[in-house]
Each structure stands twice: as structure tokens, then as C-alpha cells.
Scaffold this active site. Structure first.
Site, mmCIF file in Angstrom:
data_model
loop_
_atom_site.group_PDB
_atom_site.id
_atom_site.type_symbol
_atom_site.label_atom_id
_atom_site.label_comp_id
_atom_site.label_asym_id
_atom_site.label_seq_id
_atom_site.Cartn_x
_atom_site.Cartn_y
_atom_site.Cartn_z
ATOM 1 C CB CYS A 136 13.355 8.507 8.126
ATOM 2 S SG CYS A 136 14.294 7.171 7.227
ATOM 3 C CD GLU B 265 10.741 11.968 11.704
ATOM 4 O OE1 GLU B 265 11.569 11.507 10.905
ATOM 5 O OE2 GLU B 265 9.672 11.651 11.863
ATOM 6 C CD GLU C 94 13.128 3.971 8.556
ATOM 7 O OE1 GLU C 94 13.027 4.970 9.279
ATOM 8 O OE2 GLU C 94 13.207 4.215 7.110
ATOM 9 C CE LYS D 180 -1.797 2.707 3.150
ATOM 10 N NZ LYS D 180 -2.149 3.942 2.395
#
Length: 499
Positions: free
Chosen positions: A306, A403, A272, A197
């Protein structure tokens, strides 16, 4: 607009105009539900395509197709060398369609066409060919046993690796093609089937890659793509009883939810997740090297990486020099659409994410943080955020704890390396970090003390297919890449023989 603007290929324009369905059992399938999702060009805010919004029945159809393909053995029991050849052919097809896929990626995600060509296609080719080679490297061990009964019996055992089954791959919007292949390729190399997806923001390149997989010879049902929202499509996919393994890349909050769901059926998971990645700059560091390396490490893909360096801790004796150099570099960045390769900063991937990043900056401004902003984007409806340097922010600002995932870099003065280490490790995250020094002893002694899954010395963000990647703490669980990559897509079976 610059004269260097890239004109989309005819094949790209034609692909955008399609009625995009779901890719199930080796071909296009119309979604059962009537819902659709728009795809926007981040540089203009204009809608460029429409994709299906898969419902529970659509996802079940895809998983059932993958399950039937797996248990039939049409792929899982094929000779490893045959799987390798097909996957290498798949990589060749990606290479043949480099410009088409790079343009699709820039149009749906916003990144520079130069980055799309070099990373989304060029680097992905390296990963695909590396992983294809692992298909013929799966191995177990022979074991000498000491079972004492019955008297006189001898035993020998061996282990074998067997594909885990149906894999659910959930792909984020920052590097859709590359991260998508990081899930597809190890699953297929190990002999699994996959339902993947993509993000509803950036679904186009994986839909095109599904067609190329079939063209390469991947059997029907082995590689399926469902498009839709995370709340329905993603939730149903990751909780489906026929899914044995989940590989997810995305936010820590969503990853925790997936992990909770996986517990009920004990699905194997690789997560992750987010990062708030520090860079420690010692007073002996090469300042030019620091600025060049961390400008790329911080602003590549508008900071939507990331592993991006977002917190810099610089020892006091060189802080002013480093800060001045970064200020000049940030103010010198050019901002504009990704289809013009002359621009260094491009729009963020969505209007919602643009608002989120701007919210972090406004919160910091209200709390008297010193913000140094670079150029603004072109006038219009694009999703731009100016590259921004934040000097000596309070360690408790939301901006310094969470983040941001945007073109924002925090630069802080520290008294010494011990303070830098304490601040660097003072985070719920532990994905990556870097250390900048010319002192070999410092590099060897300090890297074990940094709490991160990857620590670079005198570089940042650069990764390789042969180097394992994953996070400490709330940055995830499991490792991708490297010679042992397929272990996460296989089960280990022990076979014990009396003789």
C-alpha cells in the site's frame, strides 16, 4: 527451475492437507454451510488447500464467542502484566515456527521466501513484542476541576482507558501474517476480543497463528478466525451488532462501504486504504541512492504494498540519467517462483489481480504510453507480470490515477519542484510519499507541503512499530503503530469525585 528452490517442510505439507474449518472459542469448528474456497499457489496456479466459506450463522457464532469472552473478563480483566507475558510467549512461538510460517506465506501469496522470512515473520516479531509491551503502558490522567457548586465542594477527576469490546479485523492478501498481527496484537494488548477475517486468497497463516495463540495461553473466544468471502463473511462481520470496533486494511472502495455500514451503529473504525504514492527527486539527489531506494520502494512484493512508490517526479537536469538507471535496473530484475530466493520478482497473488494489472498496462499501451518491460515469468500457469517502467505517462491515464498494486513504476520529468509538488498532491490518495535531496533546507521546507500521512526523506516504504502510520484524504482514517496505538482499541472514561 533453479537449484535454490526451497522444499516445503513436512509440517507445511501436512497443514495444507488438512480439512480447514473455522477457529472459534479456542478450537476448530466445522462451518455450518457446505461452501468451500480453494487456495492456489500463485507460482503454478495449482490448488494447494481448501478452506471453509463461512456463512452468516458461522460469523454470528464467532462474534458471540468473542463477546462472551469479553464480558466474562477472562481476558479483559486479567492483569496487564499477565496479558503482556502471554503475548510475548505468542511472539516466541512465532519465532520458533519461522520457517513453517514463511513457507506457508510464500505458497499462498507468491512472495519471495526471503521476504516472507524477513518481513512476514522477522518484522512481525518486532511488532508483536512492541505491542505486547503496550499492554502494561495503558494510562489516563488526573484532572483538577473548577466546578463552583455547591459552595465549598471540591472535585478531582481522572480518566481511564477501557477496552472497546469485540473487534472485527479484516486483513488483505498482500502481507497476511504481518497485517493480521497488526490487528490482533493491539486488540489483545488493550484487553479486547477479536474476530479476524483473512482474505479468501491467503487464509492459511492466520489459521495457523490462531492455533499458536491458544498454545501461548490466549483464552478461548478471545481470538477467533473466520474464513470466507468479503460479500458474505466480511459484510456480516463488520455489520454485526456486537462488534464495537472495525480495523480494516484494503481497497478504498471497500473501506467506504464499511464506513457507511459502521455509521448506523457508530462503530469505531480504523481504515488503512489505498495509495498512489509519489516520490519527488530533486536535481541535487544522489542518483545511486535514488535508484536503489526506489527500486525497493516500488517493486518490493511485486509492488503489492500500500505504501509503494508508484509515481516518480524527477527534476529535468537529472531526468535522463535517472531514467537510464531505472531502465537498466528494471531490465535486470529476475522473475520466478517465490520458493527460489534467487528471484527478485515473483507472481502476483491471484489470477484475477494479474488480469487487473495487465489491464492497466494494456490501457496505457493503447494510449501510446512508453512502456519498458523487464523479464517475463517462467512458462506455465503462474500469475506473473513483467516489471514495467512507464516513461512520462499522461497525468490523466488510469494507470497514473488509480492504485495499480503491481510491479509498475511511472517516471515523469518535471521542470521544477513546484511542478513536482503540484503533480504529487494531485491525487485522491494521501498515504505515503518521499523526497530525495541532499539539501536539508529543502527537506524541512517541502515535507510539510506534501499531502501524505508519512513522508520519507531519502528512503521509501520502510516503517517501524514506533512510527504512526495512516493516510490523508481517501487513503483512510485513524493511525496504527506508535505509543498511542491502543487508543484506537479503548474508550476514554472520565471519573469525577466530589470530596
Amino acid at each position: 527451475m533453479s537449484s535454490q528452490i526451497v522444499r516445503p517442510l513436512d509440517s507445511v505439507s501436512a497443514f495444507l492437507k488438512r480439512q480447514h474449518g473455522l477457529y472459534i472459542d479456542g478450537g476448530w469448528v466445522a462451518a455450518r454451510g457446505q461452501g468451500t474456497l480453494p487456495v492456489f499457489n500463485p507460482a503454478t496456479g495449482e490448488q494447494i488447500a481448501t478452506t471453509a466459506d463461512a456463512d452468516e450463522a458461522d460469523v454470528d457464532q464467532a462474534v458471540q464467542s468473542a463477546h462472551q469472552a469479553f464480558i466474562s473478563g477472562v481476558w479483559s480483566r486479567r492483569l496487564p502484566a499477565e496479558r503482556e507475558r502471554i503475548l510475548l510467549r505468542y511472539a516466541d512461538l512465532l519465532e520458533q515456527h519461522t520457517e513453517e510460517l514463511a513457507q506457508l506465506e510464500t505458497l499462498e501469496q507468491g512472495k519471495s521466501i526471503a521476504i516472507a522470512r524477513a518481513f512476514e515473520v522477522g518484522s512481525t516479531l518486532n511488532w508483536m513484542r512492541y505491542t505486547a509491551g503496550l499492554a502494561t503502558k495503558v494510562s489516563g490522567r488526573t484532572l483538577d476541576l473548577s466546578i463552583p457548586m455547591p459552595e465549598g465542594a471540591r472535585y478531582t477527576a481522572f480518566t481511564r482507558k477501557e477496552p472497546v469490546g469485540v473487534v472485527a479485523g479484516i486483513v488483505p492478501w498482500n502481507f497476511p501474517l504481518m497485517i493480521g498481527m497488526w490487528k490482533v496484537m493491539p486488540a489483545l494488548a488493550a484487553g479486547c476480543s477479536i474476530v479476524i477475517k483473512p482474505s479468501e486468497i491467503t487464509p492459511l497463516t492466520l489459521l495457523r497463528m490462531a492455533e499458536l495463540a491458544t498454545e501461548a495461553g490466549v483464552p478461548p473466544g478471545v481470538f477467533n478466525v473466520v474464513t470466507g468471502s468479503g460479500g458474505v463473511c466480511g459484510r456480516v462481520l463488520t455489520s454485526h451488532p456486537l462488534v464495537s470496533k472495525i480495523s480494516f486494511t484494503g481497497s478504498t472502495a471497500t473501506g467506504k462501504g464499511i464506513a457507511r455500514s459502521a455509521v448506523d451503529s457508530l462503530k469505531r473504525i480504523t481504515l488503512e486504504l489505498g495509495g498512489k504514492n509519489p516520490a519527488i527527486v530533486l536535481k541535487d539527489a544522489d542518483i545511486q541512492q535514488v535508484v536503489e531506494g526506489l527500486m525497493m520502494g516500488s517493486f518490493l512484493n511485486q509492488g503489492q504494498v500500500c505504501a509503494a512508490s508508484s509515481r516518480l517526479y524527477v527534476e529535468a537536469p537529472i531526468f535522463d540519467q535517472v531514467a537510464a538507471a531505472f531502465e537498466g535496473a528494471v531490465k535486470g530484475l529476475t522473475v520466478g517462483p517465490g520458493l527460489d530466493p534467487s528471484f527478485q520478482i515473483n507472481p502476483l497473488a491471484s489470477q484475477a489481480h494479474q488480469a487487473k494489472v495487465l489491464g492497466y498496462l494494456e490501457d496505457a499501451r493503447r494510449q501510446d504510453a512508453e512502456l519498458i518491460r523487464g523479464a517475463q515469468g517462467p512458462n506455465g500457469n503462474g500469475f506473473y507480470v513483467s516489471p514495467t517502467l512507464v516513461l512520462n505517462p499522461d497525468n490523466h491515464l488510469t494507470l497514473t490515477r488509480e492504485e495499480v498494486f503491481g510491479p509498475v513504476l511511472c517516471l515523469s520529468r518535471v521542470d521544477d519542484v513546484e511542478q513536482a509538488l503540484a503533480l504529487a498532491n494531485d491525487s485522491d490518495y494521501g498515504l505515503t510519499a518521499s523526497l530525495w535531496t541532499r539539501d536539508l533546507n529543502a527537506a524541512m521546507n517541502l515535507t510539510p507541503r506534501i499531502e501524505a500521512g508519512t513522508v520519507w526523506v531519502n528512503s521509501h516504504t520502510l516503517i517501524d512499530a514506533n512510527m504512526p502510520f495512516g493516510g490523508f484524504k481517501q487513503s483512510g482514517t485513524g493511525r496504527d503503530f506508535g505509543a498511542d496505538w491502543l487508543d484506537a482499541y479503548t474508550e476514554t472514561k472520565s471519573v469525577c469525585i466530589r470530596h
